[in-house]
Design a protein around this motif. Structure first.
Motif, short mmCIF file in Angstrom:
data_model
loop_
_atom_site.label_atom_id
_atom_site.label_comp_id
_atom_site.label_asym_id
_atom_site.label_seq_id
_atom_site.Cartn_x
_atom_site.Cartn_y
_atom_site.Cartn_z
N PHE A 80 32.25 112.20 100.21
CA PHE A 80 32.24 113.40 99.36
C PHE A 80 33.07 113.10 98.11
N ALA A 81 32.95 114.01 97.14
CA ALA A 81 33.65 113.80 95.88
C ALA A 81 34.57 114.98 95.59
N LEU A 82 35.77 114.67 95.10
CA LEU A 82 36.72 115.69 94.67
C LEU A 82 36.84 115.57 93.16
N LEU A 83 36.36 116.60 92.43
CA LEU A 83 36.23 116.47 90.98
C LEU A 83 37.09 117.48 90.23
N ASP A 84 37.90 116.96 89.32
CA ASP A 84 38.57 117.83 88.36
C ASP A 84 37.49 118.25 87.35
N ILE A 85 37.43 119.54 87.04
CA ILE A 85 36.32 119.99 86.18
C ILE A 85 36.52 119.53 84.74
N ASN A 86 37.77 119.58 84.28
CA ASN A 86 38.01 119.21 82.90
C ASN A 86 38.49 117.77 82.78
N LEU A 87 37.70 116.95 82.11
CA LEU A 87 38.07 115.55 81.90
C LEU A 87 38.26 115.31 80.41
N ASN A 88 39.51 115.34 79.97
CA ASN A 88 39.78 115.13 78.55
C ASN A 88 38.89 115.99 77.66
N GLY A 89 38.76 117.25 78.02
CA GLY A 89 37.99 118.17 77.20
C GLY A 89 36.50 118.20 77.52
N GLN A 90 36.04 117.25 78.35
CA GLN A 90 34.64 117.30 78.78
C GLN A 90 34.59 117.88 80.19
N GLN A 91 33.44 118.40 80.57
CA GLN A 91 33.32 118.94 81.92
C GLN A 91 32.62 117.95 82.83
N SER A 92 33.05 117.96 84.09
CA SER A 92 32.61 116.92 85.01
C SER A 92 31.30 117.26 85.74
N PHE A 93 30.59 118.30 85.28
CA PHE A 93 29.37 118.68 85.98
C PHE A 93 28.32 117.56 86.10
N PRO A 94 28.19 116.68 85.07
CA PRO A 94 27.25 115.56 85.24
C PRO A 94 27.60 114.68 86.45
N VAL A 95 28.90 114.55 86.74
CA VAL A 95 29.32 113.78 87.91
C VAL A 95 28.87 114.51 89.17
N ALA A 96 29.09 115.83 89.16
CA ALA A 96 28.68 116.64 90.32
C ALA A 96 27.17 116.53 90.54
N ASP A 97 26.41 116.53 89.45
CA ASP A 97 24.96 116.40 89.55
C ASP A 97 24.59 115.09 90.25
N ALA A 98 25.27 114.02 89.85
CA ALA A 98 24.97 112.70 90.43
C ALA A 98 25.32 112.67 91.92
N VAL A 99 26.43 113.35 92.27
CA VAL A 99 26.83 113.39 93.69
C VAL A 99 25.81 114.20 94.50
N ARG A 100 25.43 115.34 93.96
CA ARG A 100 24.45 116.19 94.62
C ARG A 100 23.10 115.49 94.79
N ALA A 101 22.75 114.70 93.76
CA ALA A 101 21.47 113.99 93.81
C ALA A 101 21.42 113.05 95.02
N ARG A 102 22.58 112.63 95.47
CA ARG A 102 22.63 111.76 96.66
C ARG A 102 22.79 112.59 97.93
N GLY A 103 22.78 113.89 97.80
CA GLY A 103 22.89 114.75 98.97
C GLY A 103 24.30 114.81 99.53
N LEU A 104 25.30 114.46 98.71
CA LEU A 104 26.69 114.45 99.18
C LEU A 104 27.44 115.68 98.66
N PRO A 105 28.41 116.17 99.43
CA PRO A 105 29.12 117.39 99.01
C PRO A 105 30.15 117.14 97.90
N VAL A 106 30.43 118.25 97.19
CA VAL A 106 31.37 118.22 96.08
C VAL A 106 32.44 119.29 96.31
N VAL A 107 33.69 118.95 95.96
CA VAL A 107 34.76 119.95 95.91
C VAL A 107 35.36 119.85 94.51
N PHE A 108 35.54 121.01 93.87
CA PHE A 108 36.10 121.01 92.52
C PHE A 108 37.59 121.34 92.55
#
Lengths: 472, 119
Positions: B54-82
């Motif tokens: 699973f992935a543990l994601l900080d939403i704000n990455l130097n002013g960008q949002q990490s949703f593209p990372v979450a999308d990639a994790v979800r695409a593999r069917g793996l869970p995400v925690v923000f």
């Protein structure tokens, strides 16, 4: 007798009889006759009542006295007789004057008698009350128009369903829509398509609520931009009074106030609040991280207290630097100078410490990690290294290197002439070592080398600043 | 080599001190941090290729949002925690119901969130 004859035989009374009865009994009408020169020849009780002259005192005298002096002087009485003769009747409304000099608003009709040699008949009615009411209405309307056309708001009159009957000139100016184009529901054209549904829906609930209220974007004609407006409308009170003014169909008056700047400010404030919350929470999280990590590597609570306090101070120094430049770039020399001065201002002045390098702007994100790493180096130097010993020297130099990858800061921390303590640096250096060897590479992609040489600590840090032309 | 008994975590956090703390906390809770990054492009790449549960994601990455990372994790069917320093309103569809850690958080809060998330 004529009267009896008439009744007995079932005939209508003679017209002269009828006229006499009307003449005598018409209390609310002044009815009198004049000879061709305007002298009174008959004067009914209504005329006595309305004008104040008794029949006997005015008969044979000019009736011009009932005109107000200024109109009399201007020949209004003669003009009236002339018009009655030429047009068959002279009808008008004007102020007339009683015997006691008071005035009343009179609706008058003058006609020549069939035998023009006998002169005229004139009928007057007192309409002062109606006239006053009409004038008040006219004044009220003028006041409304004055207000409605001079306030900064866009004003409108509408029916209860929201269809509009009158737009103020401000609406026409702002939207560039004519009064005709805005009439009915034409005004909706100027409302943003996304806002039309709720704008209309609000009219459906307005009648029951007794108030209309909506916020929507309205297109500015001059540049086509949409600006947020707050629209409020209320039914006009005392509709019978106002029905005269505006017509029966108009029930509501409304204003549209430009709240665009207010909304924009409000939105910006919310963004700022969210940003502030974010920074505060992040700072708390970092403080928590420092506390937890310090605790893990402290031998005693006393150790913890000292080191934690020092690290918090270092953190707050970096934070102050960051906020002083509004979270933009921070000068490396300033960051380093602040850190060294915090540990040992005397050594800095005494010539045992040198630091030198070109002006380098560090991104705020890099400054915090680097600042904390420099704090760890300085703390160690003050405790066990160059800053703790009379002969110790500290030289910090940095330079910029440009290559295909972009710009790199290369920083050298070199302590010398230090009698190194027993090498138990792993514990003492725990957190600092971790920051330098683990954190800097992680956060800044830095390459670091930390060495405990026999004459003092050497630390080499190179941080890539990315391509010279920033992506951002 | 990774311990086959430990759940493997991808940590995406741009603030290094937080990343270090998270790594220690996750380690204490019996997880293994197999990869971490604080940079968006690199994190997306790791999300696509790294071996984790699973992935543990900080939403704000130097002013960008990490949703593209979450999308990639979800695409593999793996869970995400923000994790975030912003309020929960920062979440956007389809992540409205995704477990969210409010910074700062304690070890216990982290443990509870991960248990609730079923990871």
């Amino acid at each position: 007798m004529d009267r009896e004859t008439g009744r007995e035989q079932g005939r209508a009374p003679a017209s002269s009889e009828l006229l006499r009865l009307v003449f005598e009994s018409a209390k609310d009408y002044a009815i009198f006759s004049l000879d061709p020169e305007g002298r009174v020849t008959s004067w009914n009780p209504g005329a006595e009542r309305l004008l104040g002259y008794a029949a006997r005192e005015i008969k044979g005298h000019s009736a011009d006295v009932i005109f107000v002096p200024e109109e009399r002087a201007a020949g209004a009485a003669e003009e009236e007789r002339r018009r009655a003769l030429s047009d068959g009747r002279a009808e008008d409304e004007r102020w007339q004057q009683r015997k006691d000099g008071s005035r009343f608003w009179a609706s008058g009709l003058m006609m020549p008698l069939a035998d023009r040699r006998l002169g005229f008949v004139k009928i007057l009615r007192d309409r002062t009350d109606q006239h006053r009411a009409e004038e008040q209405l006219r004044e009220a309307e003028q006041r409304f128009r004055l207000l409605a056309t001079n306030v900064p708001q866009l004003v409108f009159l509408a029916r209860a369903d929201g269809s509009r009957t009158w737009p103020s000139p401000q609406w026409i100016d702002f939207t560039g829509m004519s009064a005709e184009a805005s009439a009915g529901f034409g005004w909706l054209e100027a409302v943003h398509p996304d806002d039309r549904a709720h704008t209309l829906a609000a009219w459906e609930t307005a009648r029951a609520a007794g108030e209309y209220q909506a916020e929507h974007r309205v297109r500015r004609g001059s540049d086509g931009s949409y600006r947020w407006h707050q629209t409020r409308a209320r039914p006009i009170a005392g509709s019978s009074h106002h029905a005269v003014l505006f017509g029966d169909q108009v029930d509501w008056v409304g204003t549209m106030t430009d709240v665009h700047d207010l909304r924009t400010l409000h939105d910006r404030q919310q963004v700022l609040m969210a940003e502030l919350q974010h920074r505060t929470r992040n700072l708390l999280a970092i403080t928590q991280a420092i506390a937890t990590q310090t605790l893990r590597k402290s031998a005693s609570l006393k150790d913890f207290q000292l080191e934690f306090e020092n690290r918090l101070r270092a953190l707050s120094r970096v934070q102050m630097l960051m906020s002083s430049v509004d979270y933009k770039d921070i000068d490396l020399g300033e960051l380093l100078g602040g850190e060294l001065r915090a540990h040992d201002g005397n050594s800095l002045e005494g010539g045992r410490v040198h630091f030198d390098g070109p002006s380098v702007a560090l991104p705020a994100a890099a400054a915090q990690a680097l600042g904390l790493a420099l704090h760890e180096l300085a703390t160690n130097a003050a405790k066990h290294g160059a800053l703790s010993q009379a002969d110790g020297r500290l030289d910090v130099t940095w330079r910029l290197e440009d290559d295909d990858e972009g710009r790199t800061i290369v920083l050298d921390w070199r302590e010398s002439c230090v009698a190194m303590p027993r090498l138990d640096g792993t514990r003492r250096y725990g957190y600092g070592t971790e920051l330098i060897e683990r954190a800097l590479p992680y956060q800044l992609g830095a390459k670091t080398r930390l060495a405990f040489k026999p004459d003092g600590v050497h630390c080499h840090i190179s941080v890539g600043l990315g391509p010279k032309v920033s992506k951002a | 080599m990774s311990d086959p008994d430990k759940r493997r975590v991808l940590v995406v956090e741009d603030e290094v001190l937080m990343a270090m703390l998270l790594e220690d906390m996750l380690c204490d809770l019996g997880y293994e941090v197999v990869a971490h990054s604080g940079e968006l492009d690199q994190a997306v790449q790791l999300a696509q290729t790294a071996a984790f549960d699973f992935a543990l994601l900080d939403i704000n990455l130097n002013g960008q949002q990490s949703f593209p990372v979450a999308d990639a994790v979800r695409a593999r069917g793996l869970p995400v925690v923000f994790a975030t320093g912003y309020g929960s309103r920062i979440l956007v569809p389809p992540y409205l119901d995704t477990p969210l850690l409010q910074k700062p958080f304690s070890l216990e809060e982290l443990r509870r969130t991960l248990v609730t998330a079923g990871v």
